[in-house]
Design an enzyme around this catalytic site. Structure first.
Site, PDB file in Angstrom:
ATOM      1  N   SER A  15      -0.024  -2.406  -9.254  1.00 60.83           N
ATOM      2  CA  SER A  15       0.855  -1.242  -9.221  1.00 60.83           C
ATOM      3  C   SER A  15       2.010  -1.419  -8.243  1.00 60.83           C
ATOM      4  CB  SER A  15       0.048   0.012  -8.874  1.00 60.83           C
ATOM      5  OG  SER A  15      -0.610  -0.135  -7.624  1.00 60.83           O
ATOM      6  N   LYS A  44      -2.085  -4.697   2.861  1.00 61.00           N
ATOM      7  CA  LYS A  44      -2.450  -4.004   4.089  1.00 61.00           C
ATOM      8  C   LYS A  44      -3.950  -4.152   4.313  1.00 61.00           C
ATOM      9  CE  LYS A  44       1.108  -0.491   3.232  1.00 61.00           C
ATOM     10  NZ  LYS A  44       1.383   0.956   2.991  1.00 61.00           N
ATOM     11  N   ALA A  52       2.794   3.683  -5.155  1.00 53.23           N
ATOM     12  CA  ALA A  52       3.511   2.843  -6.104  1.00 53.23           C
ATOM     13  C   ALA A  52       4.071   3.652  -7.274  1.00 53.23           C
ATOM     14  CB  ALA A  52       2.581   1.745  -6.615  1.00 53.23           C
ATOM     15  N   LYS A  58      -4.806   2.767   8.880  1.00 51.84           N
ATOM     16  CA  LYS A  58      -4.581   4.074   8.234  1.00 51.84           C
ATOM     17  C   LYS A  58      -5.469   4.235   7.013  1.00 51.84           C
ATOM     18  CE  LYS A  58      -2.004   2.560   4.591  1.00 51.84           C
ATOM     19  NZ  LYS A  58      -2.069   2.929   3.160  1.00 51.84           N
TER      20      LYS A  58
END
Length: 355
Positions: free
Chosen positions: A18, A122, A154, A205
Site C-alpha cells: 500500500s 518502520k 497510504a 509509535k
C-alpha cells in the site's frame, strides 16, 4: 518572475504494497516513475487496470505510473544521464535486508552505485533488534541512505489528500532529491538530519498504538488514551535519546504527529489489533484474519534493545506481556496504574524515583 525549472528525476519504487504504491503514485504525477512488484501477476494486473486491487482497492493510479516485476529492468530505467535517480524501498523491515542484498549485487554493474536510497519501513528487525539504517549499513556499506517517514495512511496519500512527511539523512543530496521527488500539491516534505530519532519514533509509535487500541477495546475512556499517548511519547523520547537521537525530533511529525495518527486513526492496523485484543480476541486469531501490524512484529525486539542499554519502556513491556505472555489486558493495565509516582519534566525528580 519565472519560476525555477523543476529538476529532472527518475524514480524507482521497490515494493508494491500500500505505501510503496501510494508513494509511486505521488512521484509519477511529476516524474517518470516505475513501481516494482515481486509478483509478475500483480504487476501485470496493475498495468492492465491501473489499480492495486490487493492493497488499495478502488483507487485509480496515475496513467503515467509504470509497473514491472523485473528488478533489473526497473533499475535500468534510472540510467539517464540527464536525470537524477532515486530509489525508494517500500518494503517492510522484515524484507529490507533481502532487497538491499539484491541491490548490492546489481547497482555497481549498472553504474548506479551512487544512487540515493530512501526507505519507508518502520520498526526494529525482529531477530536482531536493528533499526533500518543499521540493516542498510551492513547490506549496502557506503550507500547514501535515508528514511522517509511521518503521520501518513497510504490510502489517503494515494487519494491525493494532504499529508506532511519528513526525510531524514545526513546527506544533503539525498534530502534534496527526495524532497524534489515528492514535495508539491497536497504532499509536503520536511528535512531532518536526525535519522535515529525519526526511526525510533516510527517504530515505537506502532507499539504505543497497540496499547491505545487495547485501552479503547477495554472502554477505559479518552482520558486513559490521552495518558497513554503522552506517556508513550515520553517513552519513545527516552529510548531515542539513549540511542543518540535529538529530543526535539519527538515533538515533530515523526514523533508526536505519527503517534497521534496511529493511536487514534480508524485506518491504523496497530490500533485495530489492540482493539481486538481489548475486546477479548486472541492474537493468533487476529493475525490469521489477515491483519498485519508492525507494532506486533517489533515490540519484543524494541524491548530487548531497550533492556540492553538499561532504558525502561513500561508501556512496551505491558504490550509484550499481553501479546506474547498471556497476561490479561486488564492485568497489564492494573500493573501500569500501580507503578510508583514519577516526576514529569526535565527535573531530577528524586522524590518520586527514576523518571
Amino acid at each position: 518572475m519565472n519560476q525555477p525549472a523543476e529538476p529532472r528525476l527518475r524514480v524507482a519504487v521497490l515494493g508494491a504494497g500500500s505505501w510503496g504504491t501510494a508513494l509511486a503514485a505521488a512521484a509519477s504525477r511529476r516524474h517518470p516513475t516505475q513501481l516494482w512488484a515481486r509478483e509478475a501477476a500483480q504487476a501485470a494486473a496493475m498495468a492492465a487496470t491501473h489499480e492495486n486491487a490487493r492493497y488499495l482497492a478502488g483507487i485509480s493510479l496515475p496513467k503515467t505510473l509504470q509497473f514491472s516485476a523485473d528488478l533489473d529492468a526497473t533499475l535500468r530505467t534510472l540510467q539517464d544521464d540527464a536525470a537524477r535517480p532515486l530509489i525508494v524501498l517500500g518494503v517492510p523491515v522484515a524484507g529490507l535486508m533481502s532487497i538491499c542484498e539484491a541491490l548490492s549485487q546489481r547497482l555497481p554493474a549498472l553504474g548506479l552505485q551512487d544512487t540515493p536510497i530512501v526507505w519507508t519501513c518502520k520498526g526494529f528487525e525482529a531477530d536482531t533488534a536493528r533499526l533500518p539504517h543499521e540493516i542498510m549499513r551492513e547490506a549496502l556499506p557506503g550507500a547514501t541512505g535515508g528514511a522517509l517517514s511521518g503521520p501518513s495512511f497510504a490510502r489517503e496519500v494515494a487519494q491525493g489528500l494532504p499529508v506532511a512527511l519528513t526525510v531524514a539523512s545526513s546527506s544533503p543530496a539525498l534530502r534534496e532529491v527526495t524532497t524534489a521527488a515528492f514535495h508539491g500539491a497536497a504532499l509536503r516534505v520536511y528535512a531532518s538530519t536526525d535519522l535515529v530519532g525519526v526511526e525510533v519514533g516510527g517504530a515505537l509509535k506502532n507499539v504505543i498504538a497497540v496499547a491505545c487500541g487495547i485501552c479503547d477495546g477495554l472502554a477505559l475512556g479518552t482520558n486513559a488514551r490521552a495518558a497513554l499517548i503522552t506517556r508513550g511519547l515520553a517513552e519513545m523520547t527516552r529510548f531515542g535519546v539513549a540511542l543518540g537521537a535529538q529530543a526535539e525530533t519527538f515533538a515533530g511529525l515523526t514523533g508526536l504527529g505519527d503517534l497521534v495518527l496511529t493511536a487514534t486513526g480508524e485506518l491504523s492496523r496497530n490500533r485495530r489489533v489492540g482493539l481486538e485484543i481489548g475486546a477479548g480476541r486472541k492474537l493468533a486469531d487476529i493475525l490469521a484474519s489477515g491483519i498485519t501490524a508492525e507494532g506486533v512484529r517489533c515490540a519484543r525486539a524494541a524491548l530487548e534493545r531497550a533492556r540492553a542499554i538499561n532504558v525502561e519502556l513500561p508501556i512496551t513491556e505491558a504490550v509484550c506481556a499481553v501479546l506474547f505472555e498471556g497476561v490479561a489486558p486488564m492485568t497489564a493495565v492494573s500493573a501500569l496504574l500501580a507503578r510508583d509516582a514519577r516526576y514529569e519534566g526535565s527535573g531530577s525528580g528524586e522524590a518520586f524515583g527514576a523518571a
